[in-house]
Every structure is written in structure tokens, then in C-alpha cells.
Design a protein around this motif. Sequence first.
Motif, short mmCIF file in Angstrom:
data_model
loop_
_atom_site.label_atom_id
_atom_site.label_comp_id
_atom_site.label_asym_id
_atom_site.label_seq_id
_atom_site.Cartn_x
_atom_site.Cartn_y
_atom_site.Cartn_z
N LYS A 240 2.39 0.42 -7.71
CA LYS A 240 1.22 -0.25 -8.27
C LYS A 240 0.13 0.76 -8.58
CE LYS A 240 1.55 -4.96 -6.47
NZ LYS A 240 0.82 -6.02 -5.73
N GLY A 241 -0.69 0.43 -9.58
CA GLY A 241 -1.83 1.26 -9.91
C GLY A 241 -3.08 0.78 -9.18
N GLY A 242 -3.90 1.70 -8.71
CA GLY A 242 -5.15 1.35 -8.04
C GLY A 242 -4.93 0.73 -6.68
N GLY A 243 -6.00 0.30 -6.08
CA GLY A 243 -5.91 -0.39 -4.81
C GLY A 243 -5.89 0.52 -3.60
N HIS A 244 -5.04 1.55 -3.63
CA HIS A 244 -4.92 2.48 -2.51
C HIS A 244 -5.15 3.91 -2.97
CE1 HIS A 244 -3.59 -0.69 0.18
NE2 HIS A 244 -2.63 -1.02 -0.66
N ARG A 245 -6.11 4.11 -3.85
CA ARG A 245 -6.37 5.46 -4.36
C ARG A 245 -6.88 6.35 -3.22
NH1 ARG A 245 -9.17 4.90 -10.31
NH2 ARG A 245 -7.60 3.51 -11.22
N GLU A 246 -6.41 7.59 -3.24
CA GLU A 246 -6.85 8.56 -2.23
C GLU A 246 -7.01 9.92 -2.89
OE1 GLU A 246 -4.90 7.58 1.99
OE2 GLU A 246 -3.41 7.58 0.39
N TYR A 247 -8.13 10.57 -2.65
CA TYR A 247 -8.40 11.89 -3.19
C TYR A 247 -8.99 12.77 -2.10
CZ TYR A 247 -7.76 9.48 -7.62
OH TYR A 247 -7.23 8.74 -8.65
N GLY A 248 -8.45 13.96 -1.94
CA GLY A 248 -8.95 14.87 -0.92
C GLY A 248 -8.24 14.69 0.41
N ARG A 249 -8.92 15.10 1.46
CA ARG A 249 -8.31 15.06 2.79
C ARG A 249 -8.08 13.63 3.25
NH1 ARG A 249 -11.55 19.55 2.82
NH2 ARG A 249 -10.64 21.46 3.69
N ALA A 250 -6.94 13.41 3.89
CA ALA A 250 -6.61 12.10 4.46
C ALA A 250 -5.81 12.34 5.73
CB ALA A 250 -5.80 11.26 3.47
N GLU A 251 -5.78 11.35 6.60
CA GLU A 251 -5.03 11.45 7.84
C GLU A 251 -3.82 10.53 7.77
OE1 GLU A 251 -6.55 11.86 12.27
OE2 GLU A 251 -6.44 9.73 11.71
N ILE A 252 -2.66 11.10 8.01
CA ILE A 252 -1.44 10.29 8.04
C ILE A 252 -0.95 10.14 9.48
CG2 ILE A 252 -0.77 11.07 5.74
CD1 ILE A 252 1.43 12.79 7.16
N GLN A 253 -0.12 9.11 9.70
CA GLN A 253 0.51 8.92 11.00
C GLN A 253 2.01 8.96 10.82
OE1 GLN A 253 -0.37 5.28 13.09
NE2 GLN A 253 0.28 6.12 15.04
N VAL A 254 2.66 9.85 11.55
CA VAL A 254 4.11 10.03 11.47
C VAL A 254 4.81 8.88 12.17
CG1 VAL A 254 6.03 11.53 12.13
CG2 VAL A 254 3.87 12.54 11.33
N LYS A 255 5.77 8.25 11.48
CA LYS A 255 6.51 7.11 12.05
C LYS A 255 7.78 7.54 12.77
CE LYS A 255 3.67 4.00 10.46
NZ LYS A 255 2.80 3.23 11.37
N GLU A 256 8.37 8.65 12.32
CA GLU A 256 9.56 9.16 13.00
C GLU A 256 9.55 10.68 12.95
OE1 GLU A 256 13.08 7.72 10.98
OE2 GLU A 256 12.90 9.27 9.43
N ASN A 257 9.87 11.30 14.08
CA ASN A 257 9.82 12.77 14.16
C ASN A 257 11.20 13.37 13.94
OD1 ASN A 257 10.74 11.69 16.54
ND2 ASN A 257 9.71 13.17 17.86
N ARG A 258 11.70 13.19 12.72
CA ARG A 258 12.97 13.76 12.27
C ARG A 258 12.85 14.03 10.78
NH1 ARG A 258 17.40 8.95 11.68
NH2 ARG A 258 18.28 10.57 10.34
N GLY A 259 13.87 14.64 10.18
CA GLY A 259 13.84 14.91 8.76
C GLY A 259 12.67 15.81 8.38
N LEU A 260 11.84 15.36 7.42
CA LEU A 260 10.68 16.14 7.02
C LEU A 260 9.72 16.38 8.17
CD1 LEU A 260 9.63 14.60 3.56
CD2 LEU A 260 10.95 16.69 3.96
N PHE A 261 9.71 15.46 9.14
CA PHE A 261 8.74 15.54 10.23
C PHE A 261 9.36 16.00 11.55
CE2 PHE A 261 7.20 12.37 7.17
CZ PHE A 261 5.98 12.94 6.83
N ALA A 262 10.49 16.70 11.45
CA ALA A 262 11.07 17.31 12.65
C ALA A 262 10.07 18.30 13.24
CB ALA A 262 12.37 18.03 12.30
N GLY A 263 9.91 18.25 14.56
CA GLY A 263 8.94 19.11 15.21
C GLY A 263 7.58 18.47 15.39
N PHE A 264 7.35 17.33 14.75
CA PHE A 264 6.14 16.56 14.97
C PHE A 264 6.33 15.66 16.19
CE2 PHE A 264 5.59 17.96 10.73
CZ PHE A 264 4.28 17.73 10.30
N ASP A 265 5.26 15.22 16.78
CA ASP A 265 5.33 14.23 17.85
C ASP A 265 5.41 12.85 17.23
OD1 ASP A 265 5.11 16.18 19.83
OD2 ASP A 265 2.91 16.06 19.84
N ALA A 266 6.12 11.94 17.89
CA ALA A 266 6.17 10.56 17.42
C ALA A 266 4.76 9.97 17.44
CB ALA A 266 7.10 9.74 18.30
#
Length: 516
Positions: A97-123
Motif C-alpha cells: 500500500k502507498g502512504g499510511g506507514h511512511r518512514e524517513y530517517g532513523r527508526a527502531e525495529i524489533q527483531v521477531k526471530e534471531n535467525r537468518g538475516l538476524f542471526a546473532g541478534f537477541d530475540a
Amino acid sequence: MHDGSRILILDCGSQFTQLIARRVREARVYSEIHPPTRSLAWIKEWKPTAIILSGGPSSVTDEGAPSFDPAILDVAPVLGVCYGMQWIAHVSGGEVKGGGHREYGRAEIQVKENRGLFAGFDAGERSIVWMSHGDHVEVVPKGYVLTASSDGNPVVAFRHESKPIHAVQFHAEVAHSVRGADIIQNFLFDIAGAKPDWTPGHFIEQEVAKIRELVGDAQVICGLSGGVDSSVAAALVHKAIGDQLTCIFVDTGLLRLHEREQVERTMGQHLGIKLVTVRAEDRFLTALKGLDEPEAKRKAIGHTFIDVFEDASAKEGKDAKFLVQGTLYPDVIESVSAKGGPSATIKTHHNVGGLKPDMKFQLIEPLRELFKDEVRNVGRELGLPEEMVGRHPFPGPGLAIRVLGAVDPVNVETLRRADAIYLEEIRAAGLYNEIWQAFAVFLPVRSVGVMGDGRTYEHVIALRAVTSTDGMTADWYAFPHEVLARISNRVIREVKGINRVVYDISSKPPATIEWE
């Protein structure tokens, strides 16, 4: 093409695409940027170890938006970034979808699973990333798993349940993404199984073999400026073909102070390469007469270079077939869209877009796919002295693009002397190696001053110094105030015609490093 692991980056138009290539190369894995118009057959023949789909300004539903054959998702492991993620979701049955959740610049994400791309991250770990998107993925496609979210966007990363297909809404390649390098390396090594085999030694070995096969017993000339790029290119070609190479150093009248003497001494004594010096100051100044627009100046210089090379080659009786140039990847990226993709053209470099279309030489550009830091490492591997490989970059058009507007010989000499004082003071302060590039600029304006109790109306010198890794992005260097004070005092006191010095505190982007 590199015969080890190689990553194919398909450019959907993001100005960050080149940073993806940088991050992959920094992990010692070879990468190339190509347009999204590459066919499925071409991609299969290229045999990528993995594919990265870049970000871009389009919406996936726009007419003419970058798109790919969905079968690309089965060719090799795939990482979608921003627009690339949205395209994967779109063709896999997800909702974008366009709009609604636009984000520009720094943002904070929360990792849902610590595997794959996020191996080495904490759950459940929270991490700062860099966002730049208007559209967003509303619903994860069937067969995919949500792997990260943010307060502003519930879907910022997902993966396929069984295939090596991963995607992120944020730009892991940007330095502001705190653990972006970890994410990219997880994709390269854990998911794609790439090997870190992109090394200076391996590059030299491959290029030497390619140059020997291409050249055979033909004669080759190299346009040598004395800068890092042309010096490394000359050393590499000389390693491949020896005395078949003749280097031609052109004194354009647009060089730094004592540049010609330094080049003749260093190249002749250290490398043992045959060097022919051509004094062509009048030809270049004549070609530049009346030109004040930067692109026109660059093209005039590029065309004159080729004329001089052709004349010098004929005079030497070599009838050279090949011309070596130290073109780098950033030169190509800024001169034309990378490999024909939709990224914007920034400026024409004299040795890329400025070449004569009817020149008789076939080009050899052994550094064309390298960034500046990679060129320096290749130079060190070839045994070049640090004083050569560690030099600040100097543009091929020389001082012509640092004298803003029309090029007047008196103004060139004024700039040359101011620039020499600037670099001398930087070295004296022990700051030269902290700075990626530093130079002075002659401004086409005058200002009122007071000297010896009298009024003056003289020119202005601007100082530029930046920190960077590859020239694609750069920050202005924060000089100690006392160093700037010494430089300003000396320039105004010692260089006739200057009564004001200013310091450029613009970063790239939005500015470029050079003023023209």
C-alpha cells in the motif's frame, strides 16, 4: 569478471544502490550493479552466488516501474531492500500500500526471530535502522514469515518459509543502520554461502591475465596524471606487458605546484616505466578559452587529452592500439546511471563521458569496477610507495574545475599557490592522513578588504576538506580552529590577489566534493 563468489545487484533507482555494492565489497565478496532490465537468461548465464534487489523511488504498481521475471526468485538466494522487498511481496501475493506507514530517517525495529538475516541478534532485540519509504507491505505474502517490525510499520522484514528469499524495508547498507553490516554479512555468508575471496592479490592475478590476452604483442600507452588511480593502473598494466607500455604524462598547465617534477621522479625511479612528458599548457588553455560551464570544460579537457595522446603516440612511432586509463567505479556511477540503470546522472567525468566518440584507441580500464580504497590496496599489493597510494585524489581536469567559471592563467597560478600552502599546512599539522581529500577553490567573486591601511577589492579562496571511504558520500572535516587560522593568514599574506578565505562545511550529499 571475478571467477569466485559474486553478487548481482539489480538497481531499481535508489541513490543508496552503490552503498550496497560497497558493503558487499567490504565483506571481501565481489559485486556488480546492473539494471533491472537484465533478462532472466542473462542473469542465469551470469551465475550469481546471490541477488540483491535495491530500493528505488517507484511504486510497484506504477506503469514502467522496475520489475523482474518472478522466476528470478529461484535462480539464487535473494535479498530485497525497500522497493525490492515490496516487489517480492507484490509478485508473491502480498499486499503493498502507498502512504499510511511512511518512514524517513532513523527508526527502531524489533527483531521477531534471531535467525537468518538476524542471526546473532537477541530475540526481541530493538535496533536502529535507516528508513526511506512511502509505500509499505501491509500483508506478508503466503508462504513467508514476518521477521521484524517497527512501531511505524508492522512489516519491516520477512523471509520465505523454505527458500533463501529474504527482504527488509530498511536500508541495511546505510551507516545509520547500526547493525546493517551484520545483516548483510548474514545474508552473504550464512544464507548465500558466499566466500570472502575478493582480495587485491586475486584481482591482480585475474587482471594481469586478461590484459595479456587482450593486448597480445600490441603497443599500449597510458595517460598518467601522477594521481593514485592512473599510477596504480600503469603499474598493473606494466606488470602484465612490461616494455610494451609507454606512459604519457601531459602537463596541462592545470596541475598542482611541482606536479610534473614529482611525477617524472617517482614514476621513472620507482617503477622503471618509460615516461614521455608532453608540455601542452597552451593547447589546454586555448581549448578552455571562453568556457565557463563545468560540463563544457570537462568535455573540452577530455577531447584535448585524446588529441595529445594521439599526437604523442604518433611521434613516438609506436602506433599504439590501446589507451590505459585509471577510471574508477564512482567515475562510472556518477557519469552515467550505473550499468544503464535508473539512478541519476550526477556529472560527466572527463575520462568517461568526456571522451571523443571517434578516438582511435581501444580503452583498457583495469580499475573500472573498483572503489578508491580498493585501488589503494591494489597499489600496496603491487609494491607502490605509500606516498603515492596515500595521496589525496586529484581530478583529471585538474585546476580547471577548481577555478570556477572561465579559466584564466593568472587565476590558475593564484589557485596553485594557495593550494600548495593549504596542503603544506595540513601536513605540518599531522592531519593529511586523516583527510580523504583537501583542496582550494578559486571563486569568481571579489570582496572588499583592508591591507596596509588601504582598501582592497580582491578575490576569494574557498577551502574544502572531507572525510570519506570511496567518494560516494563524504563529510566535511572539522579542522582545529588554529590550523584554519594559520592557513588563512598565510594564503592572504603570501598569495597576491587574495584578501579573503572561507571554509566549505557542506557534506556529500547534498553537495559534491568538487565544486564543478
